[in-house]
Scaffold this motif. Structure first.
Motif, PDB file in Angstrom:
ATOM      1  N   LYS A  98       0.989  -0.199   2.087  1.00  0.00           N
ATOM      2  CA  LYS A  98       1.218  -1.400   1.258  1.00  0.00           C
ATOM      3  C   LYS A  98      -0.100  -2.110   1.000  1.00  0.00           C
ATOM      4  N   LEU A  99      -0.920  -2.253   2.042  1.00  0.00           N
ATOM      5  CA  LEU A  99      -2.243  -2.868   1.890  1.00  0.00           C
ATOM      6  C   LEU A  99      -3.103  -2.052   0.927  1.00  0.00           C
ATOM      7  N   ALA A 100      -3.051  -0.723   1.042  1.00  0.00           N
ATOM      8  CA  ALA A 100      -3.823   0.148   0.154  1.00  0.00           C
ATOM      9  C   ALA A 100      -3.391  -0.020  -1.296  1.00  0.00           C
ATOM     10  N   LEU A 101      -2.089  -0.153  -1.515  1.00  0.00           N
ATOM     11  CA  LEU A 101      -1.602  -0.364  -2.885  1.00  0.00           C
ATOM     12  C   LEU A 101      -2.104  -1.689  -3.452  1.00  0.00           C
ATOM     13  N   ASP A 102      -2.042  -2.730  -2.638  1.00  0.00           N
ATOM     14  CA  ASP A 102      -2.536  -4.038  -3.088  1.00  0.00           C
ATOM     15  C   ASP A 102      -4.029  -3.971  -3.396  1.00  0.00           C
ATOM     16  N   ALA A 103      -4.790  -3.358  -2.492  1.00  0.00           N
ATOM     17  CA  ALA A 103      -6.247  -3.267  -2.685  1.00  0.00           C
ATOM     18  C   ALA A 103      -6.585  -2.404  -3.899  1.00  0.00           C
ATOM     19  N   SER A 104      -5.823  -1.342  -4.096  1.00  0.00           N
ATOM     20  CA  SER A 104      -6.043  -0.469  -5.243  1.00  0.00           C
ATOM     21  C   SER A 104      -5.807  -1.221  -6.547  1.00  0.00           C
ATOM     22  N   LYS A 105      -4.750  -1.985  -6.563  1.00  0.00           N
ATOM     23  CA  LYS A 105      -4.403  -2.753  -7.770  1.00  0.00           C
ATOM     24  C   LYS A 105      -5.481  -3.789  -8.091  1.00  0.00           C
ATOM     25  N   VAL A 106      -5.951  -4.485  -7.054  1.00  0.00           N
ATOM     26  CA  VAL A 106      -6.940  -5.540  -7.259  1.00  0.00           C
ATOM     27  C   VAL A 106      -8.314  -4.961  -7.608  1.00  0.00           C
ATOM     28  N   SER A 107      -8.698  -3.886  -6.912  1.00  0.00           N
ATOM     29  CA  SER A 107     -10.046  -3.342  -7.089  1.00  0.00           C
ATOM     30  C   SER A 107     -10.174  -2.387  -8.266  1.00  0.00           C
ATOM     31  N   GLY A 108      -9.052  -1.806  -8.687  1.00  0.00           N
ATOM     32  CA  GLY A 108      -9.109  -0.811  -9.748  1.00  0.00           C
ATOM     33  C   GLY A 108      -9.464   0.572  -9.226  1.00  0.00           C
ATOM     34  N   LYS A 109      -9.635   0.706  -7.911  1.00  0.00           N
ATOM     35  CA  LYS A 109      -9.936   2.009  -7.322  1.00  0.00           C
ATOM     36  C   LYS A 109      -8.630   2.772  -7.111  1.00  0.00           C
ATOM     37  N   SER A 110      -8.748   4.088  -7.035  1.00  0.00           N
ATOM     38  CA  SER A 110      -7.558   4.912  -6.865  1.00  0.00           C
ATOM     39  C   SER A 110      -6.927   4.665  -5.496  1.00  0.00           C
ATOM     40  N   LEU A 111      -5.635   4.896  -5.405  1.00  0.00           N
ATOM     41  CA  LEU A 111      -4.929   4.758  -4.144  1.00  0.00           C
ATOM     42  C   LEU A 111      -5.522   5.706  -3.105  1.00  0.00           C
ATOM     43  N   ASP A 112      -5.857   6.909  -3.525  1.00  0.00           N
ATOM     44  CA  ASP A 112      -6.442   7.899  -2.608  1.00  0.00           C
ATOM     45  C   ASP A 112      -7.752   7.377  -2.015  1.00  0.00           C
ATOM     46  N   THR A 113      -8.603   6.790  -2.834  1.00  0.00           N
ATOM     47  CA  THR A 113      -9.885   6.262  -2.365  1.00  0.00           C
ATOM     48  C   THR A 113      -9.669   5.134  -1.356  1.00  0.00           C
ATOM     49  N   VAL A 114      -8.767   4.229  -1.676  1.00  0.00           N
ATOM     50  CA  VAL A 114      -8.522   3.082  -0.794  1.00  0.00           C
ATOM     51  C   VAL A 114      -7.863   3.545   0.510  1.00  0.00           C
ATOM     52  N   ALA A 115      -6.886   4.441   0.426  1.00  0.00           N
ATOM     53  CA  ALA A 115      -6.218   4.931   1.634  1.00  0.00           C
ATOM     54  C   ALA A 115      -7.200   5.674   2.536  1.00  0.00           C
ATOM     55  N   THR A 116      -8.092   6.443   1.953  1.00  0.00           N
ATOM     56  CA  THR A 116      -9.112   7.151   2.739  1.00  0.00           C
ATOM     57  C   THR A 116     -10.017   6.155   3.450  1.00  0.00           C
ATOM     58  N   ALA A 117     -10.434   5.123   2.741  1.00  0.00           N
ATOM     59  CA  ALA A 117     -11.300   4.101   3.352  1.00  0.00           C
ATOM     60  C   ALA A 117     -10.569   3.364   4.476  1.00  0.00           C
ATOM     61  N   LEU A 118      -9.307   3.031   4.268  1.00  0.00           N
ATOM     62  CA  LEU A 118      -8.531   2.352   5.315  1.00  0.00           C
ATOM     63  C   LEU A 118      -8.336   3.246   6.540  1.00  0.00           C
ATOM     64  N   ALA A 119      -8.090   4.521   6.306  1.00  0.00           N
ATOM     65  CA  ALA A 119      -7.913   5.448   7.417  1.00  0.00           C
ATOM     66  C   ALA A 119      -9.203   5.540   8.240  1.00  0.00           C
ATOM     67  N   LYS A 120     -10.335   5.627   7.554  1.00  0.00           N
ATOM     68  CA  LYS A 120     -11.617   5.678   8.251  1.00  0.00           C
ATOM     69  C   LYS A 120     -11.865   4.377   9.023  1.00  0.00           C
ATOM     70  N   ALA A 121     -11.614   3.261   8.380  1.00  0.00           N
ATOM     71  CA  ALA A 121     -11.834   1.962   9.037  1.00  0.00           C
ATOM     72  C   ALA A 121     -10.914   1.800  10.238  1.00  0.00           C
ATOM     73  N   TYR A 122      -9.683   2.252  10.137  1.00  0.00           N
ATOM     74  CA  TYR A 122      -8.751   2.148  11.242  1.00  0.00           C
ATOM     75  C   TYR A 122      -9.281   2.901  12.462  1.00  0.00           C
ATOM     76  N   ASN A 123      -9.959   3.983  12.211  1.00  0.00           N
ATOM     77  CA  ASN A 123     -10.515   4.799  13.301  1.00  0.00           C
ATOM     78  C   ASN A 123     -11.942   4.411  13.658  1.00  0.00           C
ATOM     79  N   GLY A 124     -12.413   3.251  13.170  1.00  0.00           N
ATOM     80  CA  GLY A 124     -13.706   2.722  13.583  1.00  0.00           C
ATOM     81  C   GLY A 124     -14.883   3.099  12.721  1.00  0.00           C
ATOM     82  N   ASN A 125     -14.668   3.877  11.665  1.00  0.00           N
ATOM     83  CA  ASN A 125     -15.769   4.261  10.788  1.00  0.00           C
ATOM     84  C   ASN A 125     -15.828   3.287   9.615  1.00  0.00           C
ATOM     85  N   THR A 126     -16.754   2.364   9.652  1.00  0.00           N
ATOM     86  CA  THR A 126     -16.842   1.336   8.616  1.00  0.00           C
ATOM     87  C   THR A 126     -17.996   1.586   7.656  1.00  0.00           C
ATOM     88  N   SER A 127     -18.624   2.732   7.745  1.00  0.00           N
ATOM     89  CA  SER A 127     -19.747   2.996   6.816  1.00  0.00           C
ATOM     90  C   SER A 127     -19.305   3.754   5.615  1.00  0.00           C
TER      91      SER A 127
END
Length: 133
Positions: free
Chosen positions: A104-133
């Motif tokens: 749900k957060l990824a969908l909201d961020a995708s809508k606001v940023s204009g980035k694809s859902l796949d890009t946002v979900a990948t970034a969230l998955a990485k951040a969840y696991n501690g990779n913020t770069s």
């Protein structure tokens, strides 16, 4: 005399139109079957991913599918985009509930940023696991 000429022309034209309509109907039917097969494959892939990464039961998987259906309607996003994002987030979190929150957060961020859902979900998955770069 003109009527005699127009009737055969009309019949020939009608036959050609009917043949074209039939060919188009067959193509639509074939496309629909292919779409249903692809959708089924997508559902199976997500179900297997949820079982393997989050230990999801059939009931939990059905709940995720219902959630995806509701998100489709709410965000006008196709399930072919939602299922891979859900699977990616479930792999990252190990939880169907947490992955749904992040989807749900990824969908909201995708809508606001204009980035694809796949890009946002990948970034969230990485951040969840501690990779913020």
């Amino acid at each position: 005399m003109a009527l005699k000429k127009s009737l055969p022309e009309f019949l020939a034209s009608s036959a050609a139109s009917a043949a074209a309509s039939a060919a188009f109907a067959v193509k639509i039917g074939k496309d629909a079957v292919q779409a249903a097969i692809a959708d089924q494959k997508s559902q199976v892939l997500l179900a297997n991913s949820l079982r393997n990464t989050a230990g999801a039961t059939d009931s939990a998987i059905a709940g995720v599918e219902n959630y995806i259906t509701s998100l489709q309607k709410q965000f006008s996003v196709v399930d072919d985009d939602l299922r891979p994002a859900q699977a990616r987030l479930a792999r990252a979190t190990g939880s169907t509930a947490k992955s749904q929150q992040l989807l749900k957060l990824a969908l909201d961020a995708s809508k606001v940023s204009g980035k694809s859902l796949d890009t946002v979900a990948t970034a969230l998955a990485k951040a969840y696991n501690g990779n913020t770069s």
